[in-house]
Write a protein that holds these residues in place. Structure first.
Motif, PDB file in Angstrom:
ATOM      1  N   GLN A 120       0.837  -1.185   0.000  1.00  0.00           N
ATOM      2  CA  GLN A 120       0.000   0.000   0.000  1.00  0.00           C
ATOM      3  C   GLN A 120       0.878   1.244   0.000  1.00  0.00           C
ATOM      4  OE1 GLN A 120      -2.373  -0.356   3.464  1.00  0.00           O
ATOM      5  NE2 GLN A 120      -3.479  -2.159   2.743  1.00  0.00           N
ATOM      6  N   ILE A 121       0.373   2.287  -0.629  1.00  0.00           N
ATOM      7  CA  ILE A 121       1.078   3.555  -0.647  1.00  0.00           C
ATOM      8  C   ILE A 121       0.857   4.228   0.695  1.00  0.00           C
ATOM      9  CG2 ILE A 121       1.275   5.795  -1.761  1.00  0.00           C
ATOM     10  CD1 ILE A 121       1.938   3.884  -3.829  1.00  0.00           C
ATOM     11  N   ALA A 122       1.932   4.629   1.345  1.00  0.00           N
ATOM     12  CA  ALA A 122       1.816   5.289   2.648  1.00  0.00           C
ATOM     13  C   ALA A 122       1.330   6.714   2.451  1.00  0.00           C
ATOM     14  CB  ALA A 122       3.158   5.295   3.354  1.00  0.00           C
ATOM     15  N   THR A 123       0.390   7.114   3.273  1.00  0.00           N
ATOM     16  CA  THR A 123      -0.092   8.493   3.196  1.00  0.00           C
ATOM     17  C   THR A 123       0.794   9.353   4.087  1.00  0.00           C
ATOM     18  OG1 THR A 123      -1.612   8.088   5.022  1.00  0.00           O
ATOM     19  CG2 THR A 123      -2.473   7.805   2.787  1.00  0.00           C
ATOM     20  N   PRO A 124       1.185  10.513   3.609  1.00  0.00           N
ATOM     21  CA  PRO A 124       2.046  11.364   4.431  1.00  0.00           C
ATOM     22  C   PRO A 124       1.294  11.881   5.653  1.00  0.00           C
ATOM     23  CG  PRO A 124       1.407  12.497   2.424  1.00  0.00           C
ATOM     24  CD  PRO A 124       0.892  11.087   2.320  1.00  0.00           C
ATOM     25  N   ARG A 125       1.996  11.991   6.755  1.00  0.00           N
ATOM     26  CA  ARG A 125       1.388  12.498   7.985  1.00  0.00           C
ATOM     27  C   ARG A 125       1.160  13.995   7.866  1.00  0.00           C
ATOM     28  NH1 ARG A 125       4.833   9.605  12.753  1.00  0.00           N
ATOM     29  NH2 ARG A 125       4.160   7.502  12.277  1.00  0.00           N
ATOM     30  N   THR A 126       0.025  14.419   8.417  1.00  0.00           N
ATOM     31  CA  THR A 126      -0.262  15.848   8.386  1.00  0.00           C
ATOM     32  C   THR A 126       0.230  16.540   9.645  1.00  0.00           C
ATOM     33  OG1 THR A 126      -2.447  15.417   9.301  1.00  0.00           O
ATOM     34  CG2 THR A 126      -2.275  15.571   6.894  1.00  0.00           C
ATOM     35  N   SER A 127       0.455  15.770  10.716  1.00  0.00           N
ATOM     36  CA  SER A 127       0.936  16.365  11.957  1.00  0.00           C
ATOM     37  C   SER A 127       2.134  15.566  12.455  1.00  0.00           C
ATOM     38  CB  SER A 127      -0.179  16.363  13.008  1.00  0.00           C
ATOM     39  OG  SER A 127      -0.537  15.029  13.315  1.00  0.00           O
ATOM     40  N   PRO A 128       2.979  16.178  13.247  1.00  0.00           N
ATOM     41  CA  PRO A 128       4.126  15.457  13.792  1.00  0.00           C
ATOM     42  C   PRO A 128       3.677  14.272  14.645  1.00  0.00           C
ATOM     43  CG  PRO A 128       4.361  17.811  14.144  1.00  0.00           C
ATOM     44  CD  PRO A 128       3.000  17.576  13.590  1.00  0.00           C
ATOM     45  N   PRO A 129       4.502  13.234  14.785  1.00  0.00           N
ATOM     46  CA  PRO A 129       4.075  12.016  15.442  1.00  0.00           C
ATOM     47  C   PRO A 129       3.658  12.195  16.892  1.00  0.00           C
ATOM     48  CG  PRO A 129       6.430  11.961  14.987  1.00  0.00           C
ATOM     49  CD  PRO A 129       5.861  13.153  14.306  1.00  0.00           C
ATOM     50  N   GLU A 131       2.255  14.896  18.317  1.00  0.00           N
ATOM     51  CA  GLU A 131       1.392  16.045  18.535  1.00  0.00           C
ATOM     52  C   GLU A 131       0.100  15.686  19.267  1.00  0.00           C
ATOM     53  OE1 GLU A 131      -0.744  18.744  15.442  1.00  0.00           O
ATOM     54  OE2 GLU A 131       1.371  19.286  15.586  1.00  0.00           O
ATOM     55  N   SER A 132      -0.448  14.485  19.067  1.00  0.00           N
ATOM     56  CA  SER A 132      -1.713  14.115  19.702  1.00  0.00           C
ATOM     57  C   SER A 132      -1.504  13.451  21.057  1.00  0.00           C
ATOM     58  CB  SER A 132      -2.490  13.165  18.785  1.00  0.00           C
ATOM     59  OG  SER A 132      -1.734  11.980  18.591  1.00  0.00           O
ATOM     60  N   PHE A 133      -0.287  13.327  21.532  1.00  0.00           N
ATOM     61  CA  PHE A 133       0.001  12.692  22.800  1.00  0.00           C
ATOM     62  C   PHE A 133      -0.367  13.601  23.951  1.00  0.00           C
ATOM     63  CE2 PHE A 133       2.962  12.063  26.352  1.00  0.00           C
ATOM     64  CZ  PHE A 133       2.618  10.770  26.708  1.00  0.00           C
ATOM     65  N   GLU A 134      -1.099  13.053  24.938  1.00  0.00           N
ATOM     66  CA  GLU A 134      -1.420  13.783  26.146  1.00  0.00           C
ATOM     67  C   GLU A 134      -1.018  12.933  27.335  1.00  0.00           C
ATOM     68  OE1 GLU A 134      -5.368  15.295  26.405  1.00  0.00           O
ATOM     69  OE2 GLU A 134      -5.371  15.969  24.330  1.00  0.00           O
ATOM     70  N   PRO A 135      -0.136  13.419  28.189  1.00  0.00           N
ATOM     71  CA  PRO A 135       0.309  12.609  29.318  1.00  0.00           C
ATOM     72  C   PRO A 135      -0.782  12.448  30.364  1.00  0.00           C
ATOM     73  CG  PRO A 135       1.238  14.800  29.449  1.00  0.00           C
ATOM     74  CD  PRO A 135       0.517  14.701  28.128  1.00  0.00           C
ATOM     75  N   GLU A 136      -0.737  11.319  31.058  1.00  0.00           N
ATOM     76  CA  GLU A 136      -1.699  11.072  32.135  1.00  0.00           C
ATOM     77  C   GLU A 136      -1.188  11.727  33.403  1.00  0.00           C
ATOM     78  OE1 GLU A 136      -2.302   6.910  32.611  1.00  0.00           O
ATOM     79  OE2 GLU A 136      -2.533   6.578  30.481  1.00  0.00           O
ATOM     80  N   GLY A 137      -2.104  12.025  34.306  1.00  0.00           N
ATOM     81  CA  GLY A 137      -1.691  12.589  35.582  1.00  0.00           C
ATOM     82  C   GLY A 137      -1.137  11.475  36.457  1.00  0.00           C
ATOM     83  N   TRP A 138       0.043  11.645  36.977  1.00  0.00           N
ATOM     84  CA  TRP A 138       0.663  10.628  37.807  1.00  0.00           C
ATOM     85  C   TRP A 138       1.596  11.305  38.776  1.00  0.00           C
ATOM     86  CZ3 TRP A 138       5.852   9.147  38.355  1.00  0.00           C
ATOM     87  CH2 TRP A 138       6.063   7.966  39.056  1.00  0.00           C
ATOM     88  N   ALA A 139       1.560  10.864  40.005  1.00  0.00           N
ATOM     89  CA  ALA A 139       2.486  11.363  41.011  1.00  0.00           C
ATOM     90  C   ALA A 139       3.021  10.150  41.758  1.00  0.00           C
ATOM     91  CB  ALA A 139       1.780  12.307  41.973  1.00  0.00           C
ATOM     92  N   PRO A 140       4.309  10.098  41.982  1.00  0.00           N
ATOM     93  CA  PRO A 140       4.863   8.933  42.675  1.00  0.00           C
ATOM     94  C   PRO A 140       4.368   8.879  44.112  1.00  0.00           C
ATOM     95  CG  PRO A 140       6.538  10.612  42.381  1.00  0.00           C
ATOM     96  CD  PRO A 140       5.320  11.062  41.632  1.00  0.00           C
TER      97      PRO A 140
END
Length: 155
Positions: A120-129, A131-140
């Protein structure tokens, strides 16, 4: 040639020159364990234009004490010929690819090993890899809380 003589009253001794006419010198310093090496450029440039790329790689290695002996003119000429051949090969490949019409086509995606489908032909990404990452809240947890949890889990 008189600059290359190691005389007791001379500070800088000529080590050699490159194909551009830059002169390379070596200076013995009593307090230092190794010699100091520097270059005198043939043409004066503004200080912002001086960089490592203005001198050949062989001389860069000598100046950084990576190599002990300064490069010879024959070595510099061989490297210049090699770079010329490389540029000709790149030009030849570029014209060959342009004539075949396969200049930087779309990337082909990897397929699953046991599938019988066409690549399959790869489609180019429109956003950086990331960019959609959101970290979870975590405290040790503190050591006391962790110990209390492990005691509660046992009971």
């Amino acid at each position: 040639m008189w600059r290359a003589l190691r005389l007791p009253w001379r500070k800088d001794v000529l080590a050699g020159a490159d194909l551009d006419g830059n002169l390379y010198f070596e200076r013995s310093v009593r307090s230092a364990q190794r010699t100091r090496r520097h270059v005198m450029y043939k043409k004066n440039m503004p200080i912002a234009e001086y960089s490592d790329q203005t001198i050949p790689v062989q001389w860069q290695a000598w100046m950084r004490h990576t190599r002990k002996q300064p490069p010879t003119i024959q070595e510099l000429l061989q490297d210049a010929e090699r770079r010329q051949r490389m540029a000709e090969n790149v030009h030849r490949l570029a014209t060959k690819e342009a004539s075949q019409g396969s200049v930087a086509g779309p990337e082909v995606a990897h397929t699953v090993p046991n599938s019988h489908s066409q690549p399959q032909i790869a489609t180019p990404r429109t956003s950086p890899p990331g960019e959609s990452f959101e970290p979870e809240g975590w405290a040790p947890a503190s050591a006391n809380r962790a110990a209390a949890r492990s005691n509660n889990d046992r009971n």
